[in-house]
Design a protein around this motif. Structure first.
Motif, mmCIF file in Angstrom:
data_model
loop_
_atom_site.group_PDB
_atom_site.id
_atom_site.type_symbol
_atom_site.label_atom_id
_atom_site.label_comp_id
_atom_site.label_asym_id
_atom_site.label_seq_id
_atom_site.Cartn_x
_atom_site.Cartn_y
_atom_site.Cartn_z
ATOM 1 N N GLU A 223 14.537 -1.028 0.071
ATOM 2 C CA GLU A 223 13.238 -0.966 -0.615
ATOM 3 C C GLU A 223 12.152 -1.556 0.280
ATOM 4 N N GLN A 225 7.642 -1.948 0.172
ATOM 5 C CA GLN A 225 6.374 -1.669 -0.524
ATOM 6 C C GLN A 225 5.387 -1.052 0.453
ATOM 7 N N ASP A 226 4.699 0.020 0.012
ATOM 8 C CA ASP A 226 3.687 0.617 0.875
ATOM 9 C C ASP A 226 2.351 -0.087 0.689
ATOM 10 N N ASP A 227 1.320 0.405 1.359
ATOM 11 C CA ASP A 227 0.009 -0.242 1.320
ATOM 12 C C ASP A 227 -0.614 -0.231 -0.072
ATOM 13 N N ASN A 228 -0.175 0.704 -0.924
ATOM 14 C CA ASN A 228 -0.708 0.790 -2.283
ATOM 15 C C ASN A 228 0.073 -0.041 -3.279
ATOM 16 N N GLY A 229 1.059 -0.787 -2.780
ATOM 17 C CA GLY A 229 1.868 -1.617 -3.659
ATOM 18 C C GLY A 229 2.976 -0.863 -4.359
ATOM 19 N N GLU A 230 3.146 0.417 -4.016
ATOM 20 C CA GLU A 230 4.215 1.203 -4.619
ATOM 21 C C GLU A 230 5.510 0.993 -3.833
ATOM 22 N N THR A 231 6.619 1.016 -4.550
ATOM 23 C CA THR A 231 7.909 0.746 -3.916
ATOM 24 C C THR A 231 8.568 2.031 -3.432
ATOM 25 N N ARG A 260 3.255 -1.910 8.401
ATOM 26 C CA ARG A 260 3.046 -3.215 7.782
ATOM 27 C C ARG A 260 3.117 -4.334 8.824
ATOM 28 N N ASP A 264 0.055 -6.681 9.198
ATOM 29 C CA ASP A 264 0.192 -8.045 8.680
ATOM 30 C C ASP A 264 1.005 -8.980 9.566
ATOM 31 N N CYS A 267 6.916 -7.664 7.803
ATOM 32 C CA CYS A 267 7.177 -6.807 6.643
ATOM 33 C C CYS A 267 8.443 -7.289 5.963
#
Length: 411
Positions: A223, A225-231, A260, A264, A267
């Protein structure tokens, strides 16, 4: 210096370039193909060593979703030459294909070499001339092509030129990305080349580096998370490497993890070690643990966890976490790992970046250079392994080749 002329020129003899040449030759256009390496399609042949996964047999909409943000653009190439058309093309060459595990499509002989030999035989019969050890150096002041051969530098001109120079990985096979600066300096919009379908580094404890490097993580889920917070979640197989992580499941998530990390600095991913069991089921099994069993034996007997998966659990959790019997089942389903280092681009299976798709028209001709087309991995798109990359490369070559034919017919 003498200038040689041709009806059409293709620079690069991988699948995309050869497919473009085939479209031109099929329309009666005399094609000169230039390849820098001593032989053609080296990366294609390398891909076929473990079994040539040429395309994928799945729902059309699902297939196209594999191309992420470039689904719309690549989808138009697939309209012209999708998985079904590719299998029919193989059959016309005399190469039968079959659907294997996970709906992946392979030639019956499994290898790339037999297909390539038959293809080259047909291309030569159509009059395609292939020149190996001929490296494109850039453009001359008058816009001609500078080609370095064993005999020295040559100059060539043609009304249509199709570039199929590959990405920036596997330099020893011919894809070194050195062309990027030449196009950028010519005013063509380009994005930096980035590793795709790549591995990631992680500082394993010594026992993994020595005892489990090269071990498969079978039937595991990942799993991110993408940039939109979706898994993003998928089940499959991965592999423990001496440097960190690799394998098909990691490659499938690599663009999300890579972006990511670049954004950031790190990740966090999560592993589901037992994707076919729920937390409730694992909790019930764990309650049957025998007091005399060690933790490792109990995990093996009650949860079926052993080998590389058990090693992964131990590497990514503390003694206190593993001793917490109430929380352990949930940890098995959601084991965190933080990645912060991408493996070098030359080790990646493919690359993202390159010539921006906004710089070409629907026929893949550069808007700023009429008559010049770009195809394959040198364009800015990416896809996971599983036949998606190859299918789109073939398709882009067909689209550009037909576009070049249409342009010549107007002149």
């Amino acid at each position: 210096m003498q200038v040689n002329t041709a009806e059409a020129i293709v620079i690069g003899a991988g699948p995309a370039g050869l497919m473009a040449a085939e479209q031109l030759a099929g329309a009666g256009v005399a094609v000169q193909v230039f390849e820098a390496m001593p032989s053609v399609a080296r990366k294609f042949l390398r891909a076929g060593i473990g079994g040539l996964n040429i395309t994928h047999n799945e729902n059309e909409s699902v297939f196209r979703q594999r191309f992420g943000a470039r689904e719309g653009a690549v989808g138009r190439w697939l309209d012209a030459f999708g998985p079904g058309a590719l299998r029919a093309w193989c059959a016309d060459l005399g190469v039968e294909t079959f659907v294997g595990s996970s709906s992946r499509v392979f030639p019956v002989e499994k290898k790339a070499a037999p297909l390539l030999r038959k293809w080259l035989r047909r291309l030569r019969a159509q009059g395609v001339q292939i020149h190996v050890r001929h490296r494109w150096l850039g453009w001359s002041e008058d816009g001609g092509l500078r080609i370095q051969s064993l005999e020295g530098e040559q100059r060539w001109q043609a009304p249509v030129v199709i570039f199929a120079l590959g990405g920036g990985s596997w330099k020893k096979l011919g894809s070194d990305g050195s062309w990027l600066s030449l196009f950028s300096n010519a005013g063509v919009a380009c994005a930096p080349l980035l590793p795709a379908n790549c591995g990631f580094e992680y500082p394993w404890p010594e026992d993994i580096a020595t005892q489990h490097a090269g071990s498969a993580l079978k039937n595991i889920a990942l799993e991110v998370q993408d940039d939109n917070g979706e898994t993003w979640r998928r089940k499959g197989d991965a592999m423990l490497s001496h440097y960190g992580l690799e394998g098909s499941l990691v490659y499938a998530a690599s663009s999300l993890i890579r972006d990511r990390i670049r954004q950031d600095g790190a990740c966090q991913i999560h592993w589901d070690l037992l994707p076919d069991s729920s937390v409730e089921q694992l909790t019930e099994r764990w309650s049957r643990r025998k007091p005399k069993d060690s933790l490792s034996n109990a995990l093996r007997k009650q949860c079926g966890l052993s080998g590389s998966k058990l090693a992964l659990l131990k590497a990514l959790s503390s003694r206190e976490e593993m001793a917490n019997q109430q929380a352990l089942p949930a940890l098995l389903k959601h084991l965190p790992q933080t990645l912060s280092q991408i493996r070098p681009i030359d080790e990646a299976i493919s690359t993202a970046g390159g010539i921006c798709l906004e710089a070409v028209n629907e026929r893949l001709m550069l808007k700023s250079m009429p008559g010049t087309f770009c195809v394959g991995e040198m364009l800015d798109w990416e896809a996971p392994t599983g036949g998606y990359l190859l299918t789109a490369c073939f398709a882009s070559g067909l689209v550009a080749g037909r576009g070049a034919v249409a342009l010549l017919s107007k002149s």
